[in-house]
Design a protein around this motif. Sequence first.
Motif, PDB file in Angstrom:
ATOM      1  N   ARG A 253       0.826  -1.209   0.000  1.00 37.30           N
ATOM      2  CA  ARG A 253       0.000   0.000   0.000  1.00 37.30           C
ATOM      3  C   ARG A 253       0.860   1.259   0.000  1.00 37.30           C
ATOM      4  O   ARG A 253       0.558   2.226  -0.697  1.00 37.30           O
ATOM      5  N   ASP A 255       3.860   1.593  -1.315  1.00 37.33           N
ATOM      6  CA  ASP A 255       4.400   1.751  -2.673  1.00 37.33           C
ATOM      7  C   ASP A 255       3.306   2.206  -3.639  1.00 37.33           C
ATOM      8  O   ASP A 255       3.539   3.027  -4.526  1.00 37.33           O
ATOM      9  N   LEU A 256       2.106   1.645  -3.469  1.00 35.97           N
ATOM     10  CA  LEU A 256       0.997   1.995  -4.352  1.00 35.97           C
ATOM     11  C   LEU A 256       0.582   3.453  -4.156  1.00 35.97           C
ATOM     12  O   LEU A 256       0.350   4.184  -5.128  1.00 35.97           O
ATOM     13  N   ASP A 257       0.497   3.879  -2.905  1.00 29.25           N
ATOM     14  CA  ASP A 257       0.152   5.281  -2.628  1.00 29.25           C
ATOM     15  C   ASP A 257       1.158   6.230  -3.277  1.00 29.25           C
ATOM     16  O   ASP A 257       0.789   7.227  -3.884  1.00 29.25           O
ATOM     17  N   LEU A 259       3.041   5.584  -5.821  1.00 30.51           N
ATOM     18  CA  LEU A 259       2.903   5.551  -7.274  1.00 30.51           C
ATOM     19  C   LEU A 259       1.685   6.352  -7.735  1.00 30.51           C
ATOM     20  O   LEU A 259       1.751   7.076  -8.730  1.00 30.51           O
ATOM     21  N   ILE A 260       0.571   6.236  -7.009  1.00 31.65           N
ATOM     22  CA  ILE A 260      -0.623   6.991  -7.403  1.00 31.65           C
ATOM     23  C   ILE A 260      -0.331   8.489  -7.345  1.00 31.65           C
ATOM     24  O   ILE A 260      -0.647   9.233  -8.277  1.00 31.65           O
TER      25      ILE A 260
END
Lengths: 369, 369
Positions: A253, A255-257, A259-260
């Motif tokens: 999460r 890393d995803l945050d 990236l977003i």
Amino acid sequence: MAAETAAEGPVLIIGAGLLGASVGLGLRHLGVSTWLRDASPTAEAIGADIGAGSSERLALAAGETVPEPSLIVVATPPDVVVETVAQALGEHPQAIVTDVASVKSAIQEGLRTRGADLRRYVGSHPMAGRERSGPVAARGELFTTMPWVLCAAPETDPAAVKRVRSLAQDLGAHVTELEADEHDAAVALISHVPQVMSSLLASRLQDTPLHHLSLAGQGLRDTTRIAASDPGLWVQILSANAESIVPSLHGVREDLDRLISTLEDPTGPGARLDMAELIAEGNAGQARIPGKHGGAPKAFAQLTVLVDDKPGKLGELFSAVGETGINLEDLRLEHSLGRRVGLAEISVDPNRRDELVEALEQRGWKVVQ
Amino acid sequence: MAAETAAEGPVLIIGAGLLGASVGLGLRHLGVSTWLRDASPTAEAIGADIGAGSSERLALAAGETVPEPSLIVVATPPDVVVETVAQALGEHPQAIVTDVASVKSAIQEGLRTRGADLRRYVGSHPMAGRERSGPVAARGELFTTMPWVLCAAPETDPAAVKRVRSLAQDLGAHVTELEADEHDAAVALISHVPQVMSSLLASRLQDTPLHHLSLAGQGLRDTTRIAASDPGLWVQILSANAESIVPSLHGVREDLDRLISTLEDPTGPGARLDMAELIAEGNAGQARIPGKHGGAPKAFAQLTVLVDDKPGKLGELFSAVGETGINLEDLRLEHSLGRRVGLAEISVDPNRRDELVEALEQRGWKVVQ
């Protein structure tokens, strides 16, 4: 190898699903006497019909005597393993008991809480499975060449570990011993988090137009293949190993945050570096996965051959490869859209690639350089 | 099929990487005259050496005349495509220009902003690639059976679309036309989000002990295979298609947040239902991916055969399958740990599975039921 197991008396398998019935088929093939017990009379009967063992229920109904087992393999759904193992240890005070559930700490803890006799219990995890389930999908060779992890408790008698190790080895598995906690941390990362990621990804495809999906390549197919897994089983696995899975999902999460945020301002300062780091970190992680045969990652050389999608064509190709005496290390077929022609990508020892290309071309094969 | 392209004069390929050099190889094989131009003299020379086309730089240095191209294929890195296409349209006022970048809207917009002559420009996206890059990895058959999407602008001349369609068809691709926006939304979901998910997952493996990774099965290998992709290329793709990717990533994050909350209290109310829904939604999405040949998803029947991992053994197996006249629809080799024995899972028409099993067993193969 199986003589020892066979000599030690009958094996009772509780739970005649894919894993239980496969254990039964494999042991029967080795001459071991096996008995099946399943809460479902139908599953127990199917298991017996396919040759995985004798039905305990039918024997008892016919007034026959069921021999005392020396080894009990509990292969029930994960959520009843603790109860079933505890009962088995109590009912059969001479038997060694193992289970095949894919999460081990909670079971060991549950048994300790219940005061079960852990000296005779060895948790085990044969790392084999299929997308299909039930005794019909069972196969005696299911465990051949697959890892099988043993998780002994501190209380476990070494003789019990030895017996379960023999079972796994007789079935052709490659045995590893780990502490239950370490096992659970390992499978969280190599199996449970991949399942979650594949399901999260495939879930996005629910509303995608089919003519978009028809453009999909092997990448989408590979990343979503395990998303076809059984929800009922996975609820139990995810529940039981939640503690080990959550930290990795927090990492995802974060890393995803990041990236977003980056993609919401893709020309912002540092954006390109952020994206490059994500992909590069994926490169680094992927490169650490060992190749087949458990060896270190090894770079094979590839060659790609055009193959007519007709009966026998692949056979002719592999016969040609076989004639050269060069071992085929891996094979990928590229799926194709519209045309009935395929590409076979063959991996071989880099030192023998040129020789193979020449040999195939001499035989009229179209090798892509 | 290629006669038309050949008759229409030489093709200039700008960018002699994997895609550009593969276009060149494929066209040369069909007798089309191709020329290569690359910012890197080395790449241009390698492209010429492998037979993808004549080096424009070498010809000019030798004082030779380079013929005016009728078609220009821009196969540069994505971040210089707009500039390169605009220059090509300006320098060669009779030529039709296409590019092969995997994101299309931003390029069309960029060209419109620059006032480029969009009548002669057709965006295109051959959906073929390899984990390797550069002219050495090129192959003339790279596009055979693969989707190739054409994205004409409203201004594009139908004759230009026809020419680029011929190019794709001559190279064996399966052509689809989509609006640029629709194309970008489609590839976000079928290619770019899978890449992100695979990279996020593989990134978690950076600190995993190797003896844990040695337990990994095919699931982890499949889900992380594309994580080996090139960071430089993917930064450009993710940047260019950020707008289409972000909504899907928000969806992933919502599902992930919900799952993390659930797993932090796995025995809480509704927890099991939440987990089951995640997996079931993944099942539903995965089931919508079409099978090969672009047909509707089709359930093939599987059978699994034990194969000694020795030269020629797979060849013998496929020869045996071929003799039955039954077409092999798919094939998976199961990688194994420690032992040099493999399992080949064969997919065939369900109506012919039993016949094949019988035929293989008669020939002495060990078929797993």
